[in-house]
Design a protein around this motif. Structure first.
Motif, PDB file in Angstrom:
ATOM      1  N   GLU A 105     -16.948 -11.832   0.313  1.00 55.04           N
ATOM      2  CA  GLU A 105     -18.223 -11.297   0.778  1.00 55.04           C
ATOM      3  C   GLU A 105     -18.750 -12.057   1.995  1.00 55.04           C
ATOM      4  O   GLU A 105     -19.430 -11.486   2.854  1.00 55.04           O
ATOM      5  CB  GLU A 105     -19.264 -11.343  -0.355  1.00 55.04           C
ATOM      6  N   GLN A 113     -16.565  -8.661   6.311  1.00 54.83           N
ATOM      7  CA  GLN A 113     -15.675  -7.498   6.220  1.00 54.83           C
ATOM      8  C   GLN A 113     -15.967  -6.718   4.942  1.00 54.83           C
ATOM      9  O   GLN A 113     -16.472  -7.272   3.967  1.00 54.83           O
ATOM     10  CB  GLN A 113     -14.211  -7.949   6.162  1.00 54.83           C
ATOM     11  N   GLU A 114     -15.616  -5.448   4.950  1.00 54.69           N
ATOM     12  CA  GLU A 114     -15.653  -4.698   3.701  1.00 54.69           C
ATOM     13  C   GLU A 114     -14.571  -5.260   2.804  1.00 54.69           C
ATOM     14  O   GLU A 114     -13.424  -5.447   3.223  1.00 54.69           O
ATOM     15  CB  GLU A 114     -15.404  -3.214   3.959  1.00 54.69           C
ATOM     16  N   SER A 115     -14.925  -5.570   1.569  1.00 54.00           N
ATOM     17  CA  SER A 115     -13.962  -6.167   0.636  1.00 54.00           C
ATOM     18  C   SER A 115     -14.179  -5.586  -0.751  1.00 54.00           C
ATOM     19  O   SER A 115     -15.101  -4.789  -0.970  1.00 54.00           O
ATOM     20  CB  SER A 115     -14.120  -7.696   0.614  1.00 54.00           C
ATOM     21  N   THR A 170     -15.586  -5.881  -4.274  1.00 55.41           N
ATOM     22  CA  THR A 170     -16.710  -6.652  -4.800  1.00 55.41           C
ATOM     23  C   THR A 170     -16.974  -6.323  -6.263  1.00 55.41           C
ATOM     24  O   THR A 170     -16.382  -5.395  -6.837  1.00 55.41           O
ATOM     25  CB  THR A 170     -17.984  -6.342  -4.000  1.00 55.41           C
ATOM     26  N   ASP A 228     -17.860  -2.755  -6.793  1.00 54.49           N
ATOM     27  CA  ASP A 228     -16.693  -1.871  -6.863  1.00 54.49           C
ATOM     28  C   ASP A 228     -16.070  -1.917  -8.257  1.00 54.49           C
ATOM     29  O   ASP A 228     -15.644  -0.889  -8.800  1.00 54.49           O
ATOM     30  CB  ASP A 228     -15.649  -2.285  -5.826  1.00 54.49           C
TER      31      ASP A 228
END
Length: 436
Positions: free
Chosen positions: A281, A285-287, A289, A292
């Protein structure tokens, strides 16, 4: 084959091809007459057609000791020790569904029929102790073809080259992105045909596990291995139906889940291990998490997943973990709370740094507050607080069982719960006056 019990002083364990005294009730079972109420930790749990007598499971541990994917006598002794001492469910280490899906050349595999018999030998012993056997089936993806941990420390390198049985030029991943810049293989982006082949590989491995007598299947979708790589937008840069959106990045996982569920008996529990967060996080970047993972967890029951085994990390060398004794347990608790809030039925497993009686008890106990000081000191001081939420339904222990194989028996003693011991070991039970 079952041993003839006609002339046995003590009846033998049923359904196994050798004689050993039956452990009835299974070791680690709470004995009926108790001075205090039995904590949830030592109450039975039924999942589909399988009942375990307590809430302890051996978390899968890579031992790097298999022979071309075949388990050996090492695994019989290593895993049998936990079953003998009261762990209700022993989950066998990450077992590859394809040769290039192994983490190392010395990993367990279940991609061919010859690997069934040595697995069955281990399962038979676990069953002879009245315990249940699980197996984690996996594909290592871009983290394949590495050397065993102890070898990596000595040689200061991860990569297993072809001269030591590795396959650095045959590693696959959702995208051609290595796990780290140096010392790791450069994976090839998988074709659709290769993805379909892997899905079939998981189903075929599950069928072999059934033949071997396994009671529980766990899918490895964590720690930066293949399924985990597909889930993360950092490691999955595909532009086809397996990349981009949440639905696309979870597609492989659900195809594997559905294929296995169709290949195993309805009565067999299906577990899934995930990394609840990849701890990226901070990067901007979009990761993948926790949010999700919660979204994913809510979808799992309708696909026939019975328990979500909540771990974290492992998909990126730049991860920044917030490590404390409950850093993964708290993730499990948050997933469980969110799933419960929507009325979904999904059991949760907690893992990581579970190393004393109070900690193990508090994780699965409804209505009791964790006494953190007691947990830290390894003592037991239970405080009532009816508003406390249970964080998980099962505790999965790995490294601490390597230190203390008798952890279940010791925990029972510290919690003042009378449990059954192995018949052969009863003379070694701790006296009431003995402080541990």
């Amino acid at each position: 084959m079952t041993v003839d019990n006609k002339k046995r002083v003590t009846p033998g364990a049923p359904g196994v091809p050798f004689y050993t005294p039956i452990q009835e009730p299974p070791v680690g079972t709470a004995i009926a007459s108790q001075e205090t109420e039995v904590p949830t930790l030592f109450k039975p749990l039924t999942i589909r057609g399988v009942t375990i007598q307590n809430r302890f499971a051996v978390s899968p541990m890579c031992m790097y000791s298999a022979d071309d994917g075949h388990l050996t006598d090492f695994h019989l002794v290593h895993l049998g020790a936990f079953a003998l001492r009261g762990v209700a469910l022993t989950i066998i280490e990450a077992t590859a569904v394809a040769p290039n899906g192994r983490i190392s050349p010395a990993d367990s595999g279940l991609w061919q029929d010859s690997q069934i018999a040595p697995l069955r030998r281990v399962v038979d012993f676990i069953h002879s102790q009245g315990q249940k056997a699980g197996i984690q089936i996996a594909h290592a993806g871009r983290k394949a073809s590495t050397v065993p941990l102890w070898q990596a420390k000595v040689e200061a390198k991860q990569l297993a080259t072809e001269d030591v049985g590795g396959w650095p030029d045959n590693c696959v991943a959702p995208s051609a992105i290595p796990w780290d810049k140096e010392g790791w293989p450069m994976p090839k982006e998988m074709t659709i045909a290769q993805i379909e082949e892997v899905v079939q590989g998981f189903a075929d491995a599950a069928k072999r596990a059934v033949v071997a007598g396994i009671d529980v299947i766990e899918i490895h979708g964590a720690h930066g291995y293949l399924i985990s790589e597909f889930l993360s937008p950092i490691s999955n840069r595909r532009t086809d139906k397996y990349g981009g959106s949440f639905e696309n990045r979870t597609r492989l996982l659900f195809q594997v889940v559905d294929a296995i569920r169709a290949a195993i008996p309805e009565s067999m529990p299906l577990f899934l291990r995930i990394s609840a967060t990849e701890w990226m996080e901070w990067s901007g970047q979009e990761s993948w998490t926790l949010e999700d993972s919660i979204r994913l967890a809510k979808l799992l029951p309708e696909h026939g997943v019975d328990l979500l085994d909540v771990s974290s990390g492992g998909n990126n060398a730049q991860q920044k973990l917030d490590i404390h004794p409950y850093y993964q347990v708290s993730l499990a608790g948050k997933v469980r709370e969110a799933v419960e809030a929507e009325g979904k039925k999904l059991l949760i497993g907690a893992v990581g740094m579970i190393s004393n009686a109070e900690m193990a008890r508090s994780i699965v106990q409804e209505g009791h507050k964790l006494n953190e000081e007691a947990a830290k000191n390894g003592t037991v001081e239970i405080e009532e607080e009816h508003g406390q939420k249970t964080q998980a339904d099962l505790v999965l222990v790995a490294r601490h069982l390597l230190r203390e194989p008798e952890f279940v028996l010791k925990t029972a003693r510290q919690l003042n719960v009378k449990v059954s011991w192995p018949k052969q070991y009863e003379r070694g039970e701790w006296p009431r006056s003995f402080k541990i």
